[in-house]
Design a protein around this motif. Sequence first.
Motif, PDB file in Angstrom:
ATOM      1  N   THR A  69       0.835  -1.192   0.000  1.00  0.00           N
ATOM      2  CA  THR A  69       0.000   0.000   0.000  1.00  0.00           C
ATOM      3  C   THR A  69       0.879   1.256   0.000  1.00  0.00           C
ATOM      4  O   THR A  69       2.100   1.176   0.030  1.00  0.00           O
ATOM      5  N   SER A  70       0.227   2.418   0.025  1.00  0.00           N
ATOM      6  CA  SER A  70       0.917   3.645  -0.352  1.00  0.00           C
ATOM      7  C   SER A  70       1.603   4.385   0.792  1.00  0.00           C
ATOM      8  O   SER A  70       2.674   4.955   0.605  1.00  0.00           O
ATOM      9  N   PHE A  71       0.981   4.422   1.970  1.00  0.00           N
ATOM     10  CA  PHE A  71       1.525   5.267   3.048  1.00  0.00           C
ATOM     11  C   PHE A  71       2.063   4.419   4.185  1.00  0.00           C
ATOM     12  O   PHE A  71       1.400   3.500   4.651  1.00  0.00           O
ATOM     13  N   PRO A  72       3.246   4.797   4.684  1.00  0.00           N
ATOM     14  CA  PRO A  72       4.204   5.772   4.140  1.00  0.00           C
ATOM     15  C   PRO A  72       5.062   5.148   3.038  1.00  0.00           C
ATOM     16  O   PRO A  72       5.131   3.929   2.926  1.00  0.00           O
ATOM     17  N   SER A  73       5.704   5.990   2.258  1.00  0.00           N
ATOM     18  CA  SER A  73       6.569   5.507   1.182  1.00  0.00           C
ATOM     19  C   SER A  73       7.750   4.738   1.761  1.00  0.00           C
ATOM     20  O   SER A  73       8.516   5.263   2.568  1.00  0.00           O
ATOM     21  N   GLY A  74       7.891   3.476   1.330  1.00  0.00           N
ATOM     22  CA  GLY A  74       8.993   2.667   1.824  1.00  0.00           C
ATOM     23  C   GLY A  74      10.348   3.173   1.366  1.00  0.00           C
ATOM     24  O   GLY A  74      11.305   3.188   2.140  1.00  0.00           O
ATOM     25  N   HIS A  75      10.432   3.595   0.105  1.00  0.00           N
ATOM     26  CA  HIS A  75      11.709   4.106  -0.387  1.00  0.00           C
ATOM     27  C   HIS A  75      12.147   5.338   0.416  1.00  0.00           C
ATOM     28  O   HIS A  75      13.326   5.490   0.749  1.00  0.00           O
ATOM     29  N   SER A  76      11.204   6.208   0.723  1.00  0.00           N
ATOM     30  CA  SER A  76      11.537   7.427   1.471  1.00  0.00           C
ATOM     31  C   SER A  76      11.930   7.098   2.903  1.00  0.00           C
ATOM     32  O   SER A  76      12.946   7.580   3.419  1.00  0.00           O
ATOM     33  N   ALA A  77      11.113   6.289   3.564  1.00  0.00           N
ATOM     34  CA  ALA A  77      11.369   5.961   4.968  1.00  0.00           C
ATOM     35  C   ALA A  77      12.625   5.127   5.133  1.00  0.00           C
ATOM     36  O   ALA A  77      13.457   5.399   6.011  1.00  0.00           O
ATOM     37  N   ASN A  78      12.782   4.106   4.302  1.00  0.00           N
ATOM     38  CA  ASN A  78      13.919   3.206   4.457  1.00  0.00           C
ATOM     39  C   ASN A  78      15.246   3.889   4.152  1.00  0.00           C
ATOM     40  O   ASN A  78      16.233   3.681   4.858  1.00  0.00           O
ATOM     41  N   THR A  79      15.276   4.697   3.090  1.00  0.00           N
ATOM     42  CA  THR A  79      16.531   5.395   2.792  1.00  0.00           C
ATOM     43  C   THR A  79      16.869   6.404   3.874  1.00  0.00           C
ATOM     44  O   THR A  79      18.033   6.521   4.277  1.00  0.00           O
ATOM     45  N   MET A  80      15.864   7.137   4.347  1.00  0.00           N
ATOM     46  CA  MET A  80      16.142   8.131   5.384  1.00  0.00           C
ATOM     47  C   MET A  80      16.627   7.459   6.660  1.00  0.00           C
ATOM     48  O   MET A  80      17.621   7.893   7.275  1.00  0.00           O
ATOM     49  N   ALA A  81      15.962   6.387   7.075  1.00  0.00           N
ATOM     50  CA  ALA A  81      16.347   5.707   8.308  1.00  0.00           C
ATOM     51  C   ALA A  81      17.722   5.061   8.183  1.00  0.00           C
ATOM     52  O   ALA A  81      18.587   5.236   9.056  1.00  0.00           O
ATOM     53  N   VAL A  82      17.945   4.324   7.117  1.00  0.00           N
ATOM     54  CA  VAL A  82      19.198   3.585   6.973  1.00  0.00           C
ATOM     55  C   VAL A  82      20.370   4.514   6.694  1.00  0.00           C
ATOM     56  O   VAL A  82      21.421   4.421   7.345  1.00  0.00           O
ATOM     57  N   PHE A  83      20.210   5.425   5.740  1.00  0.00           N
ATOM     58  CA  PHE A  83      21.325   6.319   5.404  1.00  0.00           C
ATOM     59  C   PHE A  83      21.732   7.168   6.608  1.00  0.00           C
ATOM     60  O   PHE A  83      22.917   7.327   6.896  1.00  0.00           O
ATOM     61  N   VAL A  84      20.741   7.730   7.305  1.00  0.00           N
ATOM     62  CA  VAL A  84      21.055   8.587   8.447  1.00  0.00           C
ATOM     63  C   VAL A  84      21.610   7.766   9.606  1.00  0.00           C
ATOM     64  O   VAL A  84      22.557   8.191  10.286  1.00  0.00           O
ATOM     65  N   ALA A  85      21.047   6.598   9.849  1.00  0.00           N
ATOM     66  CA  ALA A  85      21.552   5.751  10.937  1.00  0.00           C
ATOM     67  C   ALA A  85      22.999   5.349  10.683  1.00  0.00           C
ATOM     68  O   ALA A  85      23.837   5.382  11.594  1.00  0.00           O
ATOM     69  N   VAL A  86      23.309   4.974   9.462  1.00  0.00           N
ATOM     70  CA  VAL A  86      24.694   4.624   9.131  1.00  0.00           C
ATOM     71  C   VAL A  86      25.601   5.844   9.313  1.00  0.00           C
ATOM     72  O   VAL A  86      26.703   5.743   9.866  1.00  0.00           O
ATOM     73  N   ALA A  87      25.142   7.006   8.881  1.00  0.00           N
ATOM     74  CA  ALA A  87      25.952   8.225   9.002  1.00  0.00           C
ATOM     75  C   ALA A  87      26.232   8.580  10.451  1.00  0.00           C
ATOM     76  O   ALA A  87      27.348   8.982  10.797  1.00  0.00           O
ATOM     77  N   LEU A  88      25.234   8.434  11.311  1.00  0.00           N
ATOM     78  CA  LEU A  88      25.379   8.868  12.698  1.00  0.00           C
ATOM     79  C   LEU A  88      25.923   7.790  13.635  1.00  0.00           C
ATOM     80  O   LEU A  88      26.417   8.106  14.713  1.00  0.00           O
TER      81      LEU A  88
END
Length: 224
Positions: free
Chosen positions: A122-141
């Motif tokens: 289903t549509s909400f929330p966008s998996g690509h948006s949520a997963n990239t934000m969570a993973v990329f930021v978590a790895v960075a921090l």
Amino acid sequence: MNRIFHPVTLVALLAIFLLAGFTGGQHNAFDRAIVDLLGEVRQEHPKFVSFTVIVTQLGSVYATLGLGFAAALLLAWKRKFRVAALLALTVAGERLALDGLKLAIGRPRPWFDENLVVTHSTSFPSGHSANTMAVFVAVALIAVPARHRSAAFISAIAASLVIGATRPFLGVHWPTDVIGGWSFGLLIALLAVVVGRRSAILADEAEHQIVGRHRPPVRQHEAS
């Protein structure tokens, strides 16, 4: 940089997520207008559509889980087992929570005659948006050394914004799906760092020295 972990920031991200969830979708005039406009842009620029299809794959489950768990394995190889466990749990936990939210909310996706990319949920929330934000930021921090953390954080945000923006452009998400995904993913990543600091898994002294433009004091030797 420590200001991003302020409770006001976390509450604001939660509020944005809830607002996008309750107000967006097929009955939202803003969502419909943007999706219609992007549909016209797709028809006028087919070559850019092909490029966007490639970019959106950077937010796939293979890319995000692969990056997250690869970073966790690297931390474990460096014998930072607790930090590795925190990162792995953040990546896996966010993914499971997101899937649960999709099922619970059940927002329909935009519908088009031609499916530019394959979708299964289903549509909400966008998996690509949520997963990239969570993973990329978590790895960075969590995984990136303190001296490079600020640059990594900015790069993570920018990459997630670009990948997330491809979803409504390709007609597979409403804009509020993407906004909700970004806010959810960032909230999860920041909460993981807060938990890591409170539990002493993560130490922020090195980050304070770099971000605050401080350096360790020079040891004074007594004259012999």
